[in-house]
Write an enzyme that holds these catalytic residues in place. Structure first.
Site, mmCIF file in Angstrom:
data_model
loop_
_atom_site.group_PDB
_atom_site.id
_atom_site.type_symbol
_atom_site.label_atom_id
_atom_site.label_comp_id
_atom_site.label_asym_id
_atom_site.label_seq_id
_atom_site.Cartn_x
_atom_site.Cartn_y
_atom_site.Cartn_z
ATOM 1 N N SER A 37 125.836 15.094 78.364
ATOM 2 C CA SER A 37 125.181 16.648 77.162
ATOM 3 C C SER A 37 123.941 17.178 78.110
ATOM 4 O O SER A 37 124.396 17.850 78.757
ATOM 5 C CB SER A 37 124.997 15.956 76.438
ATOM 6 O OG SER A 37 124.506 16.785 75.511
ATOM 7 N N ASP A 63 124.376 24.033 75.597
ATOM 8 C CA ASP A 63 124.222 23.690 76.423
ATOM 9 C C ASP A 63 125.236 22.675 76.710
ATOM 10 O O ASP A 63 126.839 23.329 77.043
ATOM 11 C CB ASP A 63 122.709 21.625 75.916
ATOM 12 C CG ASP A 63 124.630 21.483 74.887
ATOM 13 O OD1 ASP A 63 125.042 21.237 74.477
ATOM 14 O OD2 ASP A 63 123.911 19.722 74.441
ATOM 15 N N ASP A 102 127.212 20.324 77.153
ATOM 16 C CA ASP A 102 129.205 20.081 76.546
ATOM 17 C C ASP A 102 129.188 20.418 75.350
ATOM 18 O O ASP A 102 129.738 20.434 74.676
ATOM 19 C CB ASP A 102 128.644 17.990 76.517
ATOM 20 C CG ASP A 102 127.576 17.796 75.031
ATOM 21 O OD1 ASP A 102 126.995 18.613 75.371
ATOM 22 O OD2 ASP A 102 128.231 16.922 74.315
ATOM 23 N N ASP A 153 127.752 21.774 71.858
ATOM 24 C CA ASP A 153 127.418 20.634 70.993
ATOM 25 C C ASP A 153 126.047 21.300 70.397
ATOM 26 O O ASP A 153 125.929 21.070 69.378
ATOM 27 C CB ASP A 153 127.623 18.896 70.387
ATOM 28 C CG ASP A 153 126.424 17.850 71.516
ATOM 29 O OD1 ASP A 153 125.325 18.915 72.398
ATOM 30 O OD2 ASP A 153 126.546 17.347 71.375
#
Length: 454
Positions: free
Chosen positions: A108, A248, A250, A252
């Site tokens: 992440s 960010d 990833d 999400d």
């Protein structure tokens, strides 16, 4: 072995904590669990259960995706490697019913050297704690397990276009408003949204100014994206964009920047979207789900709009649990995880960007105007190190908290949180003025340091 899974899968330093050997064994254990839970008819079918594996742009993701694919296939699952995709793309693909297990390899917003592995069940939901514990037990007790051979071994294939087809179409259907004439600056954090993020916004009709979308395996989250929005703030103003969004690693989570370069955090984004959903009759129960870290200013603003707020522990998984348990539609975190349950089962940065754009386009107002009714209260956060973080129930500390709350009244609040990884306590105070917040926080921090000193 200590508990392997944290609040968002297994995460740590790649090739030290998160090794190829661990990924292989995790794959085997997850496949064994999945196979054991299949109905008898499916277990005896010639069609093997199927898993999908996505990853972000970290260089370590390549060897980890191969390792976990090997583990899954060696335990009898067919595997489709779908390449670099946002985490919510894996979650969305798991809603189709075609796959029995989803895997995302990402750390992440963490720095590049880290990586992680998280699983999604059918329906697109992260695994429950109890399921993660069962997978860990299988990993630790592999003796006596007989691996399949011959026709029992799974097949590994690749389809790097699947998310482009299905996931982007899903995002465009959710937006359902042409964005022509809207210039949007997008910071992709050199991460998983570097390709699909700008593509989705362009296909919706926006004029997209793209930055930090040249991943090289090593520059993910490097002074860019939602954890470092300074570049985006400058680019929005320089390019005369209507607003900007920052993902960010990833994708999400999503933060925004208004046309004047002011940061719009997750609280303001959630508040704006909640008001829009309420006006259209789609804010289930007229309730917004937030965590204890959301600013009190958001709660006060929601009350004036006739919207209730429900608080959960920190972590988007707890937000989702409350949404599902109570039938709410919207929730998230100050950090930019926003879950719109009408369209997603997890935080989705690209979806959030499209929802922001839709509301700006439909209203004819600027993002600054749409979020101006949420006034963030002054906040002070003090980290108190080298303390017994398990001693927060101390009578002395609870008495100090009660005195601080009495001092602040209805215009402030106090939150003490133990760090999950360090001997540290976080003291957060919100108040009507910065002076009051600073004073109350420092008094509490002094009490914690003295009372819980190691």
């Amino acid at each position: 072995m200590a508990r392997l899974f944290g609040t968002d899968g297994v995460r740590g330093l790649a090739n030290r904590d998160i090794t190829a050997d661990l990924a292989l064994k995790l794959g085997q254990a997850a496949a064994r669990y999945t196979l054991e839970k299949l109905p008898a008819k499916r277990r005896n079918s010639e069609q093997k259960p199927k898993a999908i594996i996505g990853r972000d742009t970290r260089v370590s993701g390549e060897f980890l995706s191969h390792a976990i694919a090997a583990g899954l296939a060696s335990a009898g699952m067919d595997v489709v490697r779908i390449g670099i995709v946002p985490t919510p793309a894996v979650a969305f693909l798991m809603t189709s019913g075609e796959y029995d297990l989803g895997v995302m390899i990402s750390a992440s917003h963490n720095p590049m050297p880290d990586n992680g592995i998280k699983f999604f069940a059918k329906g697109g939901f992260k695994l429950e704690d109890a399921v993660e514990d069962e997978i860990q037990a299988l990993l630790e007790n592999a003796e006596g397990w007989e691996a399949p051979t011959g026709e029992g071994v799974g097949e590994i294939t690749s389809d790097h276009a699947i998310a482009d087809r299905a996931y982007v179409n899903h995002l465009l259907e959710a937006c359902d408003t042409p964005l022509k004439g809207l210039r949007i600056a997008v910071d992709c954090a050199n991460g998983a949204a570097s390709f699909l993020g700008p593509e989705a916004l362009r296909e919706a009709g926006a004029d997209v100014v793209v930055m930090n979308a040249s991943p090289d395996g090593r520059n993910i989250n490097d002074d860019c994206g939602s954890t470092h929005p300074e570049q985006l703030q400058a680019v929005v103003v320089a390019s005369k964009a209507a607003f900007g969004v920052a993902f960010d690693g990833d994708a999400d989570r999503c933060l925004a920047v208004d046309h004047e370069g002011n940061l719009i955090d997750g609280d303001k984004i959630m508040g704006m979207l909640a008001v829009g959903l309420k006006k259209s009759g789609r804010l289930n129960n007229d309730t917004l789900v937030v965590t204890v870290m959301s600013n009190l200013g958001l709660k006060l603003a929601m009350e004036k709009q006739g919207i209730k707020t429900v608080q959960t522990a920190v972590g988007d998984r707890y937000v989702l649990e409350e949404i599902l348990a109570s039938g709410h539609a919207l929730g998230g975190e100050q950090s930019g995880h926003v879950i719109n349950a009408h369209y997603a089962t997890t935080g989705d940065g690209i979806l959030t960007a499209l929802m922001i754009a839709r509301d700006v386009k439909r209203s004819g107002k600027t993002l600054a105007e749409l979020t101006s009714f949420i006034q963030r209260l002054p906040q002070t956060l003090i980290n108190v190190p080298n303390v017994d973080k398990n001693g927060l129930e101390s009578e002395v500390i609870q008495d100090a908290v009660a005195k601080a709350e009495a001092f602040l009244g209805d215009t402030g609040r106090v939150l003490l949180r133990a760090s999950g990884t360090e001997p540290l306590v976080r003291v957060m105070v919100e108040a009507a003025t910065q002076t009051e917040a600073d004073a109350a926080a420092q008094r509490l921090a002094d009490v914690v340091a003295k009372e819980l000193a190691l």
